[in-house]
Design a protein around this motif. Structure first.
Motif, mmCIF file in Angstrom:
data_model
loop_
_atom_site.group_PDB
_atom_site.id
_atom_site.type_symbol
_atom_site.label_atom_id
_atom_site.label_comp_id
_atom_site.label_asym_id
_atom_site.label_seq_id
_atom_site.Cartn_x
_atom_site.Cartn_y
_atom_site.Cartn_z
ATOM 1 N N UNK A 52 -5.937 -1.666 9.639
ATOM 2 C CA UNK A 52 -5.179 -0.759 8.779
ATOM 3 C C UNK A 52 -5.729 0.650 8.992
ATOM 4 N N UNK A 53 -4.866 1.641 8.986
ATOM 5 C CA UNK A 53 -5.306 3.031 9.109
ATOM 6 C C UNK A 53 -4.377 3.914 8.295
ATOM 7 N N UNK A 54 -4.949 4.961 7.700
ATOM 8 C CA UNK A 54 -4.146 5.933 6.959
ATOM 9 C C UNK A 54 -3.817 7.104 7.866
ATOM 10 N N UNK A 55 -2.528 7.423 7.968
ATOM 11 C CA UNK A 55 -2.083 8.595 8.726
ATOM 12 C C UNK A 55 -1.937 9.745 7.744
ATOM 13 N N UNK A 56 -2.826 10.731 7.837
ATOM 14 C CA UNK A 56 -2.834 11.827 6.864
ATOM 15 C C UNK A 56 -1.619 12.739 6.999
ATOM 16 N N UNK A 57 -0.979 12.768 8.172
ATOM 17 C CA UNK A 57 0.179 13.644 8.372
ATOM 18 C C UNK A 57 1.390 13.128 7.608
ATOM 19 N N UNK A 58 1.654 11.826 7.724
ATOM 20 C CA UNK A 58 2.836 11.252 7.061
ATOM 21 C C UNK A 58 2.493 10.526 5.764
ATOM 22 N N UNK A 59 1.197 10.462 5.421
ATOM 23 C CA UNK A 59 0.731 9.795 4.211
ATOM 24 C C UNK A 59 1.252 8.368 4.123
ATOM 25 N N UNK A 100 0.836 -1.202 0.000
ATOM 26 C CA UNK A 100 0.000 0.000 0.000
ATOM 27 C C UNK A 100 0.869 1.250 0.000
ATOM 28 N N UNK A 101 1.847 1.248 0.863
ATOM 29 C CA UNK A 101 2.692 2.445 1.019
ATOM 30 C C UNK A 101 3.589 2.684 -0.187
ATOM 31 N N UNK A 102 3.957 1.606 -0.856
ATOM 32 C CA UNK A 102 4.723 1.773 -2.098
ATOM 33 C C UNK A 102 3.871 2.505 -3.139
ATOM 34 N N UNK A 159 4.637 6.276 -4.604
ATOM 35 C CA UNK A 159 4.790 6.496 -6.047
ATOM 36 C C UNK A 159 3.844 7.604 -6.514
ATOM 37 N N UNK A 160 2.614 7.616 -5.995
ATOM 38 C CA UNK A 160 1.652 8.651 -6.365
ATOM 39 C C UNK A 160 2.102 10.019 -5.870
ATOM 40 N N UNK A 161 2.627 10.079 -4.645
ATOM 41 C CA UNK A 161 3.098 11.352 -4.097
ATOM 42 C C UNK A 161 4.289 11.883 -4.886
ATOM 43 N N UNK A 162 5.170 10.968 -5.311
ATOM 44 C CA UNK A 162 6.333 11.376 -6.107
ATOM 45 C C UNK A 162 5.892 11.893 -7.475
ATOM 46 N N UNK A 163 4.862 11.262 -8.037
ATOM 47 C CA UNK A 163 4.395 11.657 -9.373
ATOM 48 C C UNK A 163 3.664 12.986 -9.358
ATOM 49 N N UNK A 218 3.706 15.229 -6.627
ATOM 50 C CA UNK A 218 4.370 16.234 -5.809
ATOM 51 C C UNK A 218 3.574 16.674 -4.596
ATOM 52 N N UNK A 219 2.514 15.924 -4.251
ATOM 53 C CA UNK A 219 1.704 16.292 -3.084
ATOM 54 C C UNK A 219 1.046 15.055 -2.482
ATOM 55 N N UNK A 220 0.667 15.188 -1.228
ATOM 56 C CA UNK A 220 -0.026 14.110 -0.531
ATOM 57 C C UNK A 220 -1.505 14.104 -0.937
ATOM 58 N N UNK A 221 -2.168 12.969 -0.808
ATOM 59 C CA UNK A 221 -3.622 12.943 -1.047
ATOM 60 C C UNK A 221 -4.334 13.868 -0.068
ATOM 61 N N UNK A 222 -5.323 14.582 -0.558
ATOM 62 C CA UNK A 222 -6.035 15.535 0.295
ATOM 63 C C UNK A 222 -7.064 14.851 1.179
#
Length: 387
Positions: free
Chosen positions: A81-88, A37-39, A43-47, A49-53
């Motif tokens: 499983x949980x998504x941490x919005x601060x560290x994405x 999941x984190x991979x 990859x999406x953040x690198x493409x 340039x921002x974290x998911x909103x």
């Protein structure tokens, strides 16, 4: 006796051991899944340039990466499983919400379930009841109430948010009963489903029973095309009491297919063309009876510009609606008509129902609907019918 005693001792020792081994294997599999999941998120953040909103955007990334978000649950029983919005990142947590695995160091300002920065996706009532006691950031990916189920959810002070259009968060089928007290259910429809459409429904009742009391519901699609927080068809029944239901780009509630529903108190608001209540006589599953809806001491509200206030689509077995002491308000008068009466539809208006503060007389209704087959008045109740 000695042999039995030895077997019992061995079982007492080995069964917990085997259970522990199995859980360790499941946790190992879950950790690897979290890494995958984190991979995908990295990859999406690198493409971009921002974290998911939003968490919806996270689920969308995972869907596009080939993961079935409708089954986004760990294999190890009790873990999360949980998504941490601060560290994405997707965290893997134990039953007490302690971090088992993470891809990045956690931010000190958001490192627990209490800080409101962790988001959970669940697919059943039991999981929601468990997580919902500790956080409001719970997202239903799918919950099915089926024949023989009688589920009660006390959501007082809790929020359910629908961010996924590929599954209905709450689905009640024939023979199932769902009772909800309080809480907020929101359908956002930010993720486009496999058919390329966004159609957000928070609660979908097909033949089952739905009872709501004091619940707030709202729906909005990303493209603004259609959102229906409550849909009741195929002989559905229930009572919706003191419910606040708002739709942006759709009808707040649709009722049809021979359903019988009582709406008491609350407010139903929309800016959608067909108004704040859509009632259809179209039947399915051989229900073979009219759709009947009683709306009592309730506010029907239109915002913006719409074509109708209320739509009665009475095809097949017919649709019957009673407005009893209802307050109707609108910013702009509907462009087509207050009520759309189609085919076998009957509307009864009584007990001081008002339209923008005015009580309309039988002469007013006759002037507005000259094509109606019958408009009569008995003891102050006006009945308009196309039957």
């Amino acid at each position: 006796v000695i042999v039995i005693a030895v077997i019992a001792i061995l079982a007492a020792v080995l069964i917990p051991t085997f259970a522990g081994v199995i859980k360790k294997a499941q946790e190992s599999s879950d950790v690897q899944l979290a890494k995958n999941f984190n991979t995908a998120l990295a990859a999406e953040e690198a493409a971009t340039g921002k974290k998911p909103a939003t968490f919806a955007a996270v689920l969308n990334v995972l869907t596009e990466s080939g993961y079935n978000i409708e089954k986004l649950n760990p294999t190890a029983d009790g873990n999360w499983f949980a998504w941490d919005e601060v560290t994405n990142q997707i965290l893997y947590l134990d039953a007490e919400y302690n971090v088992i695995s993470s891809a990045k160091d956690l931010d000190a300002s958001a490192d627990s379930i209490d800080d409101g920065k962790w988001h959970f996706a669940v697919s059943d009532a039991e999981s929601f009841a468990t997580v919902g006691k500790s956080t409001s950031n719970v997202y239903f990916i799918g919950m099915n109430i089926e024949k023989g189920d009688n589920t009660t959810l006390d959501l007082t002070g809790v929020e359910i948010t629908k961010n996924v259009s590929t599954a209905t968060p709450i689905n009640v089928t024939t023979g199932g009963v769902l009772n909800i007290k309080g809480g907020t259910v929101t359908a956002t429809g930010e993720v486009v489903g496999s058919a390329g459409k966004v159609y957000s429904i928070s609660i979908d009742v097909e033949g089952g029973e739905l009872n709501l009391n004091g619940t707030t519901l709202s729906g909005k699609t990303a493209d603004g095309k259609h959102s229906t927080p409550i849909s009741m068809y195929a002989g559905a029944t229930g009572t919706l009491e003191n419910v606040s239901c708002t739709s942006d780009g759709g009808t707040p509630i649709e009722i049809g297919g021979g359903s019988n529903v009582n709406i008491i108190g609350g407010e139903y608001s929309t800016n959608y063309r067909y108004g704040s209540l859509f009632v259809s006589g179209h039947t399915s599953n051989s229900i073979g009876k009219a759709t009947t809806v009683t709306v009592k001491n309730t506010t029907l509200k239109l915002t913006g510009t719409t074509e109708y206030l209320l739509t009665l689509y009475g095809s097949e077995k017919g649709a019957e609606v009673i407005l009893d002491g209802v307050t109707v308000s609108y910013e702009n008068e509907p462009s087509e008509a207050l009520i759309w009466l189609y085919e076998k539809a009957t509307l009864t208006i009584k007990n001081g129902t008002t339209f923008n503060g005015q009580t309309l007389t039988i002469d007013d209704w006759k002037a507005m609907y000259p094509s109606a087959k019958s408009i009569t008045e008995t003891d102050g109740a006006i009945v308009i019918t196309n039957k």
